[in-house]
Design a protein around this motif. Structure first.
Motif, short mmCIF file in Angstrom:
data_model
loop_
_atom_site.label_atom_id
_atom_site.label_comp_id
_atom_site.label_asym_id
_atom_site.label_seq_id
_atom_site.Cartn_x
_atom_site.Cartn_y
_atom_site.Cartn_z
N GLY A 18 0.81 -1.21 0.00
CA GLY A 18 0.00 0.00 0.00
C GLY A 18 0.85 1.26 0.00
O GLY A 18 1.90 1.32 -0.64
N ALA A 19 0.41 2.27 0.74
CA ALA A 19 1.13 3.54 0.78
C ALA A 19 2.55 3.36 1.29
O ALA A 19 3.47 4.09 0.89
CB ALA A 19 0.38 4.53 1.66
N ARG A 20 2.76 2.40 2.17
CA ARG A 20 4.11 2.12 2.67
C ARG A 20 5.04 1.75 1.52
O ARG A 20 6.21 2.17 1.50
CB ARG A 20 4.05 0.98 3.69
CG ARG A 20 5.40 0.52 4.21
CD ARG A 20 5.20 -0.58 5.26
NE ARG A 20 6.45 -1.05 5.83
CZ ARG A 20 7.11 -2.13 5.43
NH1 ARG A 20 6.60 -2.87 4.44
NH2 ARG A 20 8.24 -2.49 6.02
N GLY A 21 4.56 0.99 0.57
CA GLY A 21 5.39 0.59 -0.56
C GLY A 21 5.67 1.74 -1.51
O GLY A 21 6.76 1.81 -2.10
N TYR A 22 4.73 2.64 -1.65
CA TYR A 22 4.89 3.79 -2.54
C TYR A 22 5.83 4.83 -1.93
O TYR A 22 6.46 5.61 -2.64
CB TYR A 22 3.52 4.41 -2.82
CG TYR A 22 3.54 5.48 -3.88
CD1 TYR A 22 3.74 5.15 -5.22
CD2 TYR A 22 3.34 6.82 -3.54
CE1 TYR A 22 3.74 6.14 -6.19
CE2 TYR A 22 3.33 7.81 -4.51
CZ TYR A 22 3.54 7.46 -5.83
OH TYR A 22 3.54 8.44 -6.81
N SER A 23 5.94 4.83 -0.63
CA SER A 23 6.80 5.77 0.07
C SER A 23 8.25 5.29 0.03
O SER A 23 8.56 4.22 -0.48
CB SER A 23 6.37 5.91 1.53
OG SER A 23 6.79 4.76 2.27
#
Length: 402
Positions: A352-357
């Motif tokens: 999720g957002a963790r991966g995109y960050s």
């Protein structure tokens, strides 16, 4: 074809795994480890290389009498995959592009005096290197028959004029391998090129620009070069006049495969990050790892990675038998390039957002992965190669053995 590793190679593989986990991977989390192009700082890389040399895992592809491990291609496949569990790993054990391919070419075809002068400093880590071939339109890219950069013989020297671009590593390289046209006949397509060696400090050429791209960049980026009267002594010609195409084939075939070896390591790292996160992340009363949709993604990815490993090992085995393995290398290149991009995409989606960050290295790998389908021949070119092999061989395309 038995791909079981010998006890000696497997022991080296495990040493690389431990070294990467203990010494290199922790560096990824520290912003101070990176240079301005999102690669490991070269001074830090050099310190890690000293540690890798002391650990006995340095330069796996080079002969033992020149400070390497002297591994066959199947051994390199196992070690390179382990090395690229970290985004910094290959550079730290000196098996990263473009030096990896340049060292391999020089080791195979250079004279002993040329090896002493041009190869040994790359092995030792004293210099970086670059392979100068690709040209802007209307020059040569995937089709070397279109090459326009010329080298004209004048006495005991060659005078080089022309333009090259997307030259990997050029911004930090000191030793260069140049491919240029020595037969001006536009109809000549096999013996029209020759290869030469030159040093960064020689006059008559310049770096026009370092080309900005998605990054992250390997050391030295990709650059546009201009040659306006570079003089190269005939003694610094690599191989015979007219052997330039042969030199590129000797270099690029194994180099494509070693790319795949490293990319498999990155693909496995992506899956590892996804597996760790989904095993502890819950939503709506259930762990992500227990959801069928997640299991389907992970199972498919594991399947694709293993297919890539078998393709790579098959091609490596054929190269070790003395075969050019053109068909097998092309199949590996297409599949593994696709698999790396898929692995990064799936892992980002599951994080999720963790991966995109930038909290993980997944977004780094995702951007890096996009070039895999372009470098060393676009996937479409390799599929054309495979189609030509099929048109020529028919049912024998799938023969057993070489």
């Amino acid at each position: 074809m038995d791909f079981t590793l010998s006890p000696e190679i497997d022991a080296l593989r495990l040493k690389v795994r431990t070294f990467v986990a203990d010494e290199i991977e922790p560096l990824e989390a520290d912003p101070a480890s990176y240079n301005e192009f999102e690669n490991i700082r070269m001074d830090l890389r050099d310190r890690m290389r000293a540690k890798a040399r002391a650990a006995g895992i340095y330069a796996p592809q080079m002969p033992t009498d020149r400070g390497g491990l002297g591994l066959p291609m199947i051994g390199q496949a196992a070690l390179y995959e382990e090395a690229n569990r970290s985004i910094f790993g290959p550079s730290c054990i000196n098996c990263a592009a473009p030096d990896d391919g340049n060292m391999r070419l020089l080791s195979m075809v250079a004279r002993e005096d040329q090896k002493d002068r041009w190869l040994q400093p790359i092995i030792d880590g004293a210099v970086n290197s670059s392979f100068v071939m690709t040209e802007p339109h209307p020059g040569g890219g995937s089709d070397p028959g279109m090459m326009l950069t010329s080298a004209e013989k004048q006495g005991d020297k060659w005078i080089v004029r022309g333009r090259k671009w997307f030259i990997s590593g050029a911004a930090v390289a000191k030793h260069f391998i140049l491919v240029a046209r020595t037969d001006p006949n536009p109809e000549e397509k096999r013996r029209h090129l020759s290869a030469f060696l030159f040093h960064r400090d020689q006059p008559g050429w310049k770096i026009v620009r370092r080309i900005d791209n998605m990054g992250p960049d390997e050391h030295g980026g990709v650059c546009e070069l201009e040659f306006d009267g570079l003089e190269i002594a005939d003694a610094d010609r690599l191989m015979e006049v007219g052997d330039g195409l042969k030199a590129t084939q000797i270099r690029l075939g194994p180099a494509r495969l070693t790319h795949c070896m490293r990319w498999l390591g990155l693909a496995k790292r992506c899956m590892e990050i996804a597996a760790e996160y989904t095993s502890r992340r819950e939503g709506f009363g259930i762990r992500l790892a227990d959801r069928e949709s997640v299991q389907l993604k992970m199972g498919e990815l594991a399947h694709d990675i293993q297919i890539g490993r078998l393709l790579v090992m098959h091609a490596a085995w054929m190269l070790d038998q003395g075969d050019f393995a053109r068909k097998e290398v092309s199949m590996a290149k297409v599949h593994v390039a696709d698999t790396l991009q898929k692995a990064a995409d799936v892992a980002i989606q599951l994080n999720g957002a963790r991966g995109y960050s930038k909290d993980t290295i997944l977004e780094w790998i995702y951007r890096y992965a996009r070039c895999a389908r372009i470098v060393d021949g676009a996937s479409e070119v390799h599929n054309m190669v495979l189609a030509r092999f099929y048109a020529k061989e028919g049912q024998d395309f799938w023969r057993w053995g070489s």
